[in-house]
Write a protein that holds these residues in place. Structure first.
Motif, short mmCIF file in Angstrom:
data_model
loop_
_atom_site.label_atom_id
_atom_site.label_comp_id
_atom_site.label_asym_id
_atom_site.label_seq_id
_atom_site.Cartn_x
_atom_site.Cartn_y
_atom_site.Cartn_z
N LYS A 82 0.82 -1.22 0.00
CA LYS A 82 0.00 0.00 0.00
C LYS A 82 0.85 1.26 0.00
O LYS A 82 0.38 2.32 -0.39
N GLU A 83 2.10 1.19 0.45
CA GLU A 83 3.00 2.34 0.43
C GLU A 83 3.57 2.59 -0.96
O GLU A 83 4.09 3.66 -1.24
N VAL A 85 4.14 3.49 -4.79
CA VAL A 85 3.56 4.47 -5.70
C VAL A 85 2.74 3.79 -6.79
O VAL A 85 1.76 4.34 -7.27
N TYR A 87 0.96 0.97 -6.39
CA TYR A 87 -0.31 0.61 -5.76
C TYR A 87 -1.20 1.84 -5.64
O TYR A 87 -2.38 1.81 -5.96
N GLN A 88 -0.61 2.96 -5.18
CA GLN A 88 -1.39 4.18 -4.99
C GLN A 88 -1.92 4.71 -6.31
O GLN A 88 -3.05 5.20 -6.38
N GLU A 89 -1.13 4.59 -7.37
CA GLU A 89 -1.59 5.04 -8.68
C GLU A 89 -2.76 4.19 -9.18
O GLU A 89 -3.75 4.70 -9.69
N GLU A 91 -4.77 2.49 -7.30
CA GLU A 91 -5.90 2.79 -6.42
C GLU A 91 -6.59 4.09 -6.84
O GLU A 91 -7.82 4.16 -6.89
N ASP A 92 -5.80 5.11 -7.17
CA ASP A 92 -6.37 6.39 -7.63
C ASP A 92 -7.14 6.22 -8.94
O ASP A 92 -8.20 6.81 -9.13
#
Length: 155
Positions: A82-83, A85, A87-89, A91-92
């Motif tokens: 989850k940390e 980038v 994964y975050q991209e 997710e966004d």
């Protein structure tokens, strides 16, 4: 078959694989088999630790081609992924797609079917703009209200 393929890629294309996984060129430390038997864990040989979360996410993506979801989750910690980038991209992107779909459904219900051009404009909005449109559409009565909202947006 997968083991021999992975071994071949890791042996012959390790620099390229590291660059692809980390997104930037990286000088790799060569570890000799004799070193591994003497010191199985050498901190100076573990270059990837600085990029741990991105590597974990990339590994999860690659593992998903071969392994099932339960095995991947047992091998890789969720908090590290989850940390990342990556994964975050992802997710966004999922969040934006979900909000876009909800806004389109609400608009179709509120003011009737909207044109493909307006639909395209909505799909190009940022998450923040979609949230603002979500609030504004509660006051819409026609397609003209939506067009007026876009006119104010570009001012």
């Amino acid at each position: 078959m997968y083991d021999s393929t992975r071994k071949f890629i890791a042996t012959h294309y390790s620099r390229e694989l590291a660059t692809w996984l980390l997104g930037k060129p990286m000088e790799l430390t060569e570890i000799k088999p004799s070193e591994l038997s003497l010191e199985p864990i050498r901190a100076d040989s573990l270059i990837f630790l600085t990029e741990q979360s991105n590597l974990a996410a990339s590994t999860a993506i690659l593992a998903g081609l071969v392994l099932n979801k339960d095995i991947i989750q047992r091998l890789l910690r969720n908090d590290i992924m989850k940390e990342s980038v990556i994964y975050q991209e992802i997710e966004d992107q999922g969040r934006q797609k979900g909000e876009t779909n909800l806004i389109l459904r609400l608009l179709n219900r509120r003011i009737g079917e909207i044109s493909p051009q307006l639909s395209q404009k909505i799909q190009s909005l940022s998450i923040e703009q979609l949230e603002n449109l979500g609030e504004a559409l509660l006051d819409f009565h026609s397609t003209e209200d939506l067009e007026q909202w876009f006119n104010h947006l570009s001012v």
